[in-house]
Design a protein around this motif. Structure first.
Motif, PDB file in Angstrom:
ATOM      1  N   GLY A  34      55.172 -30.583 133.260  1.00 46.12           N
ATOM      2  CA  GLY A  34      55.381 -31.329 131.705  1.00 46.12           C
ATOM      3  C   GLY A  34      56.666 -30.929 131.507  1.00 46.12           C
ATOM      4  N   LEU A  35      58.187 -30.690 132.466  1.00 44.78           N
ATOM      5  CA  LEU A  35      59.719 -30.631 132.666  1.00 44.78           C
ATOM      6  C   LEU A  35      60.242 -32.149 131.982  1.00 44.78           C
ATOM      7  N   SER A  36      61.250 -31.562 131.454  1.00 46.10           N
ATOM      8  CA  SER A  36      62.356 -32.442 131.844  1.00 46.10           C
ATOM      9  C   SER A  36      62.979 -32.498 133.239  1.00 46.10           C
ATOM     10  N   LEU A  37      63.799 -33.515 133.551  1.00 47.20           N
ATOM     11  CA  LEU A  37      64.920 -33.760 134.798  1.00 47.20           C
ATOM     12  C   LEU A  37      65.419 -32.609 135.032  1.00 47.20           C
ATOM     13  N   SER A  38      66.013 -32.286 133.228  1.00 48.39           N
ATOM     14  CA  SER A  38      66.970 -31.523 133.292  1.00 48.39           C
ATOM     15  C   SER A  38      66.757 -30.137 134.142  1.00 48.39           C
ATOM     16  N   ALA A  39      65.516 -29.826 132.788  1.00 46.53           N
ATOM     17  CA  ALA A  39      64.479 -28.349 133.495  1.00 46.53           C
ATOM     18  C   ALA A  39      63.985 -27.963 134.930  1.00 46.53           C
ATOM     19  N   VAL A  40      63.380 -29.190 135.664  1.00 45.73           N
ATOM     20  CA  VAL A  40      63.715 -29.039 137.143  1.00 45.73           C
ATOM     21  C   VAL A  40      64.919 -29.328 137.738  1.00 45.73           C
ATOM     22  N   SER A  41      65.783 -29.898 137.441  1.00 44.09           N
ATOM     23  CA  SER A  41      67.342 -29.423 137.880  1.00 44.09           C
ATOM     24  C   SER A  41      67.634 -27.443 137.866  1.00 44.09           C
ATOM     25  N   TRP A  42      67.929 -27.418 136.830  1.00 40.93           N
ATOM     26  CA  TRP A  42      68.092 -26.115 136.462  1.00 40.93           C
ATOM     27  C   TRP A  42      67.045 -24.679 137.048  1.00 40.93           C
ATOM     28  N   LEU A  43      66.260 -25.769 137.496  1.00 34.18           N
ATOM     29  CA  LEU A  43      64.828 -24.034 137.999  1.00 34.18           C
ATOM     30  C   LEU A  43      66.101 -24.661 139.073  1.00 34.18           C
ATOM     31  N   TYR A  44      65.758 -25.801 140.118  1.00 40.55           N
ATOM     32  CA  TYR A  44      65.891 -25.933 141.433  1.00 40.55           C
ATOM     33  C   TYR A  44      67.407 -24.727 141.071  1.00 40.55           C
ATOM     34  N   THR A  45      68.018 -25.036 140.562  1.00 36.49           N
ATOM     35  CA  THR A  45      69.575 -24.349 141.083  1.00 36.49           C
ATOM     36  C   THR A  45      69.715 -22.642 141.142  1.00 36.49           C
ATOM     37  N   GLY A  46      68.930 -22.256 140.186  1.00 36.50           N
ATOM     38  CA  GLY A  46      68.774 -21.243 140.333  1.00 36.50           C
ATOM     39  C   GLY A  46      68.109 -20.858 141.297  1.00 36.50           C
ATOM     40  N   ALA A  47      67.179 -21.564 141.349  1.00 42.18           N
ATOM     41  CA  ALA A  47      66.511 -21.553 143.137  1.00 42.18           C
ATOM     42  C   ALA A  47      67.508 -21.340 144.376  1.00 42.18           C
ATOM     43  N   MET A  48      68.052 -22.162 144.355  1.00 42.27           N
ATOM     44  CA  MET A  48      69.195 -22.099 144.891  1.00 42.27           C
ATOM     45  C   MET A  48      70.174 -20.446 144.461  1.00 42.27           C
ATOM     46  N   VAL A  49      70.621 -20.346 144.195  1.00 43.52           N
ATOM     47  CA  VAL A  49      71.888 -18.972 144.031  1.00 43.52           C
ATOM     48  C   VAL A  49      70.452 -18.001 144.284  1.00 43.52           C
ATOM     49  N   LEU A  50      69.321 -17.509 144.128  1.00 38.24           N
ATOM     50  CA  LEU A  50      68.696 -16.364 144.605  1.00 38.24           C
ATOM     51  C   LEU A  50      68.878 -16.784 145.689  1.00 38.24           C
ATOM     52  N   GLY A  51      68.427 -17.883 146.690  1.00 37.89           N
ATOM     53  CA  GLY A  51      67.960 -17.554 147.517  1.00 37.89           C
ATOM     54  C   GLY A  51      69.184 -17.298 148.515  1.00 37.89           C
ATOM     55  N   SER A  52      70.530 -17.531 147.852  1.00 35.07           N
ATOM     56  CA  SER A  52      71.759 -17.440 148.352  1.00 35.07           C
ATOM     57  C   SER A  52      72.000 -15.799 148.825  1.00 35.07           C
ATOM     58  N   LEU A  53      71.605 -14.909 147.623  1.00 38.61           N
ATOM     59  CA  LEU A  53      71.583 -13.487 147.350  1.00 38.61           C
ATOM     60  C   LEU A  53      71.090 -13.062 149.119  1.00 38.61           C
ATOM     61  N   GLY A  54      69.657 -13.747 149.414  1.00 34.22           N
ATOM     62  CA  GLY A  54      69.595 -13.071 150.948  1.00 34.22           C
ATOM     63  C   GLY A  54      70.688 -13.508 152.248  1.00 34.22           C
ATOM     64  N   LEU A  55      71.443 -14.175 152.141  1.00 34.10           N
ATOM     65  CA  LEU A  55      72.566 -14.392 153.022  1.00 34.10           C
ATOM     66  C   LEU A  55      72.679 -13.961 154.038  1.00 34.10           C
ATOM     67  N   PRO A  56      73.385 -12.900 153.058  1.00 34.00           N
ATOM     68  CA  PRO A  56      74.501 -11.778 154.233  1.00 34.00           C
ATOM     69  C   PRO A  56      72.959 -11.372 155.061  1.00 34.00           C
TER      70      PRO A  56
END
Length: 119
Positions: A34-56
């Motif tokens: 029951g999410l909007s496309l915008s909400a899914v996009s922001w959740l995906y963006t947040g997940a990618m940013v959080l995931g990038s913190l573990g790259l080092p």
């Protein structure tokens, strides 16, 4: 196994975590959660940013233990999360139960006017 087949397996194993793999399921996320496309996009963006913190840390582990060992360790949680997503059907699991307050609720009732005191 040749290098090309190992690389192909590696790409296939990480497809669910990539934009190309996730985009196959965007419509299902929108409908089921029951999410909007915008909400899914922001959740995906947040997940990618959080995931990038573990790259080092991942880079240090690659240097220390080599790509084969690290790939097995990093792909295992991705596989488990993809398998676990089959049970997700809404946000009910993430919403806490509403708190019960001892204070009166003004919903549906007339509120006293601001600045006036009741006699």
């Amino acid at each position: 196994m040749g290098g090309l087949s190992v690389a192909t397996l590696g790409m296939a194993a990480t497809l669910p975590g990539q934009t190309a793999g996730l985009s196959l399921f965007i419509d299902a996320f929108i409908e089921d959660l029951g999410l909007s496309l915008s909400a899914v996009s922001w959740l995906y963006t947040g997940a990618m940013v959080l995931g990038s913190l573990g790259l080092p840390l991942a880079g240090r582990l690659l240097d220390r233990y080599g790509p084969r060992r690290v790939a097995v360790v990093l792909i295992a949680p991705l596989t488990a999360s993809c398998a676990g997503m089959r049970w997700v059907s809404g946000w009910d699991w993430a919403r806490p139960e509403p708190r019960r307050s001892s204070r009166p609720s003004w919903k549906g009732a007339a509120r006293p006017a601001a600045g006036r005191r009741r006699a």
